[in-house]
Write an enzyme that holds these catalytic residues in place. Sequence first.
Site, mmCIF file in Angstrom:
data_model
loop_
_atom_site.group_PDB
_atom_site.id
_atom_site.type_symbol
_atom_site.label_atom_id
_atom_site.label_comp_id
_atom_site.label_asym_id
_atom_site.label_seq_id
_atom_site.Cartn_x
_atom_site.Cartn_y
_atom_site.Cartn_z
ATOM 1 N N LYS A 143 0.780 -1.166 -0.048
ATOM 2 C CA LYS A 143 -0.079 -0.099 -0.095
ATOM 3 C C LYS A 143 1.077 1.351 -0.148
ATOM 4 C CE LYS A 143 -3.841 -2.477 2.433
ATOM 5 N NZ LYS A 143 -4.338 -2.904 3.395
ATOM 6 N N GLN A 182 -4.777 -1.731 9.637
ATOM 7 C CA GLN A 182 -4.582 -2.970 9.221
ATOM 8 C C GLN A 182 -5.150 -3.969 9.834
ATOM 9 O OE1 GLN A 182 -3.469 -3.758 5.991
ATOM 10 N NE2 GLN A 182 -4.116 -5.675 6.258
ATOM 11 N N ASP A 229 -10.950 2.418 3.839
ATOM 12 C CA ASP A 229 -11.201 1.197 3.790
ATOM 13 C C ASP A 229 -12.645 0.846 3.523
ATOM 14 O OD1 ASP A 229 -9.297 -0.867 3.497
ATOM 15 O OD2 ASP A 229 -8.774 -0.879 5.877
#
Length: 294
Positions: free
Chosen positions: A52, A96, A119
């Site tokens: 990412k 995460q 997200d």
Amino acid sequence: MKLLDGKALSIQIKEEIKAEVEAIKASGGKVPHLAAVLVGEDPASQSYVRSKVRSCETCGFESTLIRRPSDISESELLEIVHGLNRDHAIDGFIVQLPLPGHIDESKINLAIDHRKDVDGFHPVNVGRMAQGLDSYLPATPFGILQMIKRNEIETSGKRCVVLGRSNIVGTPISILLSRKAYPGNCTVTLTHSRTADIKAELLRADIIIAAIGIPHFVKGSMVKEGAVVIDVGINRVDDSSRPRGYRLVGDVDFDEVAPKCSYITPVPGGVGPMTVTSLLMNTLRAARNEVYPD
Ligand code: NAD
């Protein structure tokens, strides 16, 4: 059979994003800034976050990586989330997953400002998605939609069977593909560990989305001729011939299934790269205040 090359498509989309970032810079606008919080040493999580951050650099974004050990307390992690919510320099951020067992993931998710939730996991974004309102779409389903769209695959009136009902893949893609939109207008069946006869369901499918995390679960005998097969699974299987001692395989037995398909995604190089690219697309939208203008 046509291979849905997520790697090539993600490179193309990242080029498009990079051009947009250059235009933003040239006009003196704000360069998109993504932050990622990584807790612990899980190798898969480290590799996802690295990818990412690298992708941010490729596209000209700013990125911030916040690393903490796995014994961080829930309240310390919440403090980091509150800080990122307040920080005007950060357009969007992710924490995460998975988090260590002593931290309540849903508490962390709820603490994220939905306007920075790139997200797309916060209930405000999930609810807006379910009602067909603009929202940050969860990255993996968003990537799947992009693949379908850019390859001009027909979805209207098709029977779609989704394997797996997770909050990050199975459930949201089943909602998105049943919406009145393109890609969408499918008749969707969501299957899971309690489904009575998965093979019978799959054999009726024009489109299969496999997201259960079981290597090579979908066999050739479970797929009808001409189906579109999207394999979300990323599973490590032992392989002593590889330097790392393992290789990545999907939830679909590619060798058996590919000859029957009209389209299929490979693993690796299919849905995975598109997931990262979708996160960048959401961050660009966040920097432009597109979803939440006020
Ligand atoms: P998960 O692991 O949270 O849940 C698995 C789902 O599969 C559950 O809904 C369960 O009901 C269902 N299931 C389990 N066993 C089953 C069985 N025998 N028959 C039918 N259904 C069964 O799911 P997830 O987080 O969506 O992950 C699924 C896979 O996708 C994993 O391999 C994961 O690594 C991968 N993944 C890939 C990406 C990507 O970017 N490509 C993103 C997220 C997840």
